[in-house]
Design a protein around this motif. Sequence first.
Motif, PDB file in Angstrom:
ATOM      1  N   GLU A 231       0.833  -1.198   0.000  1.00 43.67           N
ATOM      2  CA  GLU A 231       0.000   0.000   0.000  1.00 43.67           C
ATOM      3  C   GLU A 231       0.871   1.252   0.000  1.00 43.67           C
ATOM      4  N   ALA A 232       1.999   1.173   0.726  1.00 44.71           N
ATOM      5  CA  ALA A 232       2.920   2.310   0.799  1.00 44.71           C
ATOM      6  C   ALA A 232       4.330   1.797   1.054  1.00 44.71           C
ATOM      7  N   LEU A 233       5.306   2.519   0.530  1.00 45.52           N
ATOM      8  CA  LEU A 233       6.711   2.207   0.763  1.00 45.52           C
ATOM      9  C   LEU A 233       7.448   3.516   1.009  1.00 45.52           C
ATOM     10  N   LEU A 234       7.993   3.653   2.213  1.00 51.19           N
ATOM     11  CA  LEU A 234       8.733   4.857   2.569  1.00 51.19           C
ATOM     12  C   LEU A 234      10.212   4.506   2.698  1.00 51.19           C
ATOM     13  N   LEU A 235      11.050   5.206   1.974  1.00 48.96           N
ATOM     14  CA  LEU A 235      12.492   5.036   2.107  1.00 48.96           C
ATOM     15  C   LEU A 235      13.038   6.185   2.941  1.00 48.96           C
ATOM     16  N   VAL A 236      13.742   5.833   4.009  1.00 43.76           N
ATOM     17  CA  VAL A 236      14.235   6.826   4.963  1.00 43.76           C
ATOM     18  C   VAL A 236      15.732   6.636   5.166  1.00 43.76           C
ATOM     19  N   ARG A 237      16.345   7.591   5.848  1.00 39.56           N
ATOM     20  CA  ARG A 237      17.783   7.497   6.108  1.00 39.56           C
ATOM     21  C   ARG A 237      18.061   6.478   7.215  1.00 39.56           C
ATOM     22  N   GLN A 238      19.307   6.022   7.274  1.00 39.99           N
ATOM     23  CA  GLN A 238      19.735   5.056   8.279  1.00 39.99           C
ATOM     24  C   GLN A 238      19.456   5.582   9.683  1.00 39.99           C
ATOM     25  N   MET A 239      18.980   4.696  10.562  1.00 34.55           N
ATOM     26  CA  MET A 239      18.677   4.967  11.967  1.00 34.55           C
ATOM     27  C   MET A 239      17.397   5.775  12.160  1.00 34.55           C
ATOM     28  N   ALA A 240      16.561   5.892  11.118  1.00 36.45           N
ATOM     29  CA  ALA A 240      15.312   6.636  11.258  1.00 36.45           C
ATOM     30  C   ALA A 240      14.227   5.801  11.929  1.00 36.45           C
ATOM     31  N   ILE A 241      14.315   4.470  11.832  1.00 40.49           N
ATOM     32  CA  ILE A 241      13.300   3.593  12.429  1.00 40.49           C
ATOM     33  C   ILE A 241      13.600   3.428  13.919  1.00 40.49           C
ATOM     34  N   PRO A 242      12.615   3.669  14.800  1.00 39.59           N
ATOM     35  CA  PRO A 242      12.842   3.531  16.247  1.00 39.59           C
ATOM     36  C   PRO A 242      13.223   2.099  16.623  1.00 39.59           C
ATOM     37  N   LYS A 243      14.290   1.966  17.417  1.00 34.79           N
ATOM     38  CA  LYS A 243      14.756   0.640  17.834  1.00 34.79           C
ATOM     39  C   LYS A 243      15.120   0.645  19.312  1.00 34.79           C
ATOM     40  N   THR A 244      15.122  -0.553  19.895  1.00 30.33           N
ATOM     41  CA  THR A 244      15.523  -0.698  21.290  1.00 30.33           C
ATOM     42  C   THR A 244      17.036  -0.660  21.386  1.00 30.33           C
ATOM     43  N   SER A 245      17.527  -0.658  22.634  1.00 27.78           N
ATOM     44  CA  SER A 245      18.974  -0.643  22.863  1.00 27.78           C
ATOM     45  C   SER A 245      19.654  -1.890  22.321  1.00 27.78           C
ATOM     46  N   SER A 246      18.899  -2.989  22.177  1.00 31.99           N
ATOM     47  CA  SER A 246      19.489  -4.230  21.647  1.00 31.99           C
ATOM     48  C   SER A 246      19.264  -4.389  20.154  1.00 31.99           C
ATOM     49  N   GLY A 247      18.721  -3.346  19.501  1.00 32.89           N
ATOM     50  CA  GLY A 247      18.601  -3.365  18.047  1.00 32.89           C
ATOM     51  C   GLY A 247      17.283  -3.868  17.497  1.00 32.89           C
ATOM     52  N   LYS A 248      16.314  -4.191  18.385  1.00 28.42           N
ATOM     53  CA  LYS A 248      15.019  -4.648  17.905  1.00 28.42           C
ATOM     54  C   LYS A 248      14.153  -3.447  17.521  1.00 28.42           C
ATOM     55  N   ILE A 249      13.385  -3.612  16.457  1.00 28.35           N
ATOM     56  CA  ILE A 249      12.510  -2.527  16.010  1.00 28.35           C
ATOM     57  C   ILE A 249      11.349  -2.352  16.976  1.00 28.35           C
ATOM     58  N   LYS A 250      11.042  -1.110  17.327  1.00 25.04           N
ATOM     59  CA  LYS A 250       9.890  -0.810  18.180  1.00 25.04           C
ATOM     60  C   LYS A 250       8.652  -0.689  17.286  1.00 25.04           C
ATOM     61  N   ARG A 251       7.847  -1.724  17.269  1.00 26.35           N
ATOM     62  CA  ARG A 251       6.726  -1.766  16.337  1.00 26.35           C
ATOM     63  C   ARG A 251       5.636  -0.758  16.687  1.00 26.35           C
ATOM     64  N   ASP A 252       5.289  -0.661  17.983  1.00 25.71           N
ATOM     65  CA  ASP A 252       4.237   0.266  18.365  1.00 25.71           C
ATOM     66  C   ASP A 252       4.638   1.721  18.082  1.00 25.71           C
ATOM     67  N   VAL A 253       5.881   2.054  18.436  1.00 24.75           N
ATOM     68  CA  VAL A 253       6.364   3.425  18.204  1.00 24.75           C
ATOM     69  C   VAL A 253       6.429   3.709  16.707  1.00 24.75           C
ATOM     70  N   SER A 254       6.889   2.726  15.938  1.00 18.31           N
ATOM     71  CA  SER A 254       6.976   2.904  14.488  1.00 18.31           C
ATOM     72  C   SER A 254       5.603   3.099  13.867  1.00 18.31           C
ATOM     73  N   MET A 255       4.616   2.347  14.363  1.00 19.31           N
ATOM     74  CA  MET A 255       3.256   2.498  13.847  1.00 19.31           C
ATOM     75  C   MET A 255       2.740   3.912  14.092  1.00 19.31           C
ATOM     76  N   THR A 256       2.954   4.407  15.320  1.00 22.27           N
ATOM     77  CA  THR A 256       2.513   5.769  15.641  1.00 22.27           C
ATOM     78  C   THR A 256       3.219   6.791  14.766  1.00 22.27           C
ATOM     79  N   THR A 257       4.527   6.599  14.576  1.00 19.48           N
ATOM     80  CA  THR A 257       5.306   7.517  13.738  1.00 19.48           C
ATOM     81  C   THR A 257       4.780   7.511  12.307  1.00 19.48           C
ATOM     82  N   TYR A 258       4.438   6.332  11.807  1.00 17.04           N
ATOM     83  CA  TYR A 258       3.923   6.218  10.442  1.00 17.04           C
ATOM     84  C   TYR A 258       2.556   6.904  10.310  1.00 17.04           C
ATOM     85  N   LEU A 259       1.654   6.601  11.237  1.00 15.68           N
ATOM     86  CA  LEU A 259       0.302   7.160  11.156  1.00 15.68           C
ATOM     87  C   LEU A 259       0.307   8.683  11.299  1.00 15.68           C
TER      88      LEU A 259
END
Length: 587
Positions: free
Chosen positions: A550-578
């Motif tokens: 439906e959509a594809l966003l290309l962003v710069r490195q380190m733009a996706i919210p992640k935890t200290s251990s490198g896992k993607i924060k899905r809830d935060v990313s969803m809010t950022t996207y919406l």
Amino acid sequence: MTKARETDSPKWQTWLDLLEWRSQHQGDHIAFTFLHSGEKEKQQLTYNQLYENARTVGSQLMCQMNPGDRALLFPSSGIEFINTLFGSLYAGIIAIPAFSPRGGNRSMDRLNAIVEDAEAKVALIDSKSLARVQSQFSENDSLQSIHFITTESLHEPTGSVNGPASGITKDSTALIQYTSGSTSQPRGVILNHRCLLHNTNMIGQAFEGKEAQVNVGWLPLYHDMGLIGNVMTPLFNGVHSVLMPPEAFLLKPLRWLKAISDFKGRTSGGPNFAFELCIDRISDEAKRELDLSSWKVAVCGAEPIRPTTLARFSEAFSISRFNKRAFYPCYGLAEGTLLVTGGNIDEEPKEYSFSAAALRINRVEPTDISEESQNLIGCGHSWNEQEVIIVNPSTGDLCKPNQVGEICVHGNSVAKGYWNLPQLTNELFEFTPNGCNKNYLKTGDLGFFFEKHLFITGRLKGLIIVNGQNYYAEDIEATVEQAHEAICLQGAIALGIDQDQGEKVAVVAEVNRHFLRQEERKEIDLADTIKSLEREIRMKVAARHDLTLEALLLVRQMAIPKTSSGKIKRDVSMTTYLNKDFPTLIS
């Protein structure tokens, strides 16, 4: 369901019993070696020194705190972290392993959430980091009241060393391990002496851990895989553990493998991305100088395990005498203390192909390798009387052997629940499936058993349903990452977006800096390059998953919210996207 062989219970009731026993029977043996730079500069700690340091630190803490108080724990040195951790156990203080903040709103927000949830009043920290962290805490209303105690001061003699705090039993809370927050706000997992002893004993059985072996680790000690895997499990089994700071590995992955080579490490591991970094950033010349023949248990877990990664690593480091049979894929989570399932050592990883279309409708159908198949790596079986079952998350019924469902766990390794979250604890830790007479932990992870091995298909929250078909976010993310060399490793997130006509898939992908710099040097229109990259990714996703993004966003490195251990924060990313807050490379 699989059930492991029955084994003798640990001989110790608490970690204080264990530490005293090690001091009496292996006092002069080296327990830990810390490589400050990841290379030659080192600090060592014997079992007797650790025991005496724990008594001294514990006695000091008892003069300043009460048993049951919570304390943030973030000394920078690995040795000092270990001394302080066991000193806290000695004093009956509930330790909260934490990361030393490096600035930025995300890390401070997470620390603030942890402090408020645990009602921590004290932070134990090394003097070198004190001024910086105090300054950062002073800018936050909730953190201003934290009282700092330097770890160096805890080694000052008190005149007499007190005995351990009274009333410490196997059911006493030892520490609170906060989850990474990849899908939600951090939750404090309550770990008592019993579950920590049970899980480290289980890991020792699975790895066949014995005295005089060597473990090598670089993972953060505030992370469950680093703390339980590289500190507490080696201590339980009398294994010498060689540690280095995470940044030493991340800056130069060769340091990890060189430590294994130099110290004849038998057990070591990390998430999938760690092996990828080694493939990409260690030269052929350096590989020839390594001897990895001692590496018998190459643990891979904590994130989706890619069959291609294991194959590429085995091929790349065959020149270093690495044996593919050493790979040890496993599954675990903080709520299970650490390990839930793992295979038998010296067996090649179990890789099978399954129908991707069948998995989308929660069915398990083995098939030949093809464009329509999904290759998965088995994560072994349960150990030490622990039980793992697969449950239909909608009905609560046990799944049939050919069905995908939620992974649920019962056993003494399961934590006691979440700190200050009784309702969620009841919901997730005290779940009784239909037809069962005992409680299980609902992990939120999806999988199935095949040939007596557990296979992970994704997270329940990572499940996206489009036109009645199941798509796992991890699968789509893997396709995007592999679509072009420009996409960062672990740099894509697939999101299920609710629309009037049903759920659709949106993807956010990070483009690495090196690629952008190369394109900018060519003095061509960057917009055209990005549009071409978008087309290629969309085509690969469509071909692999029969899915239109439906959509594809290309962003710069380190733009996706992640935890200290490198896992993607899905809830935060969803809010950022919406909220349309992702800064895209082109508008």
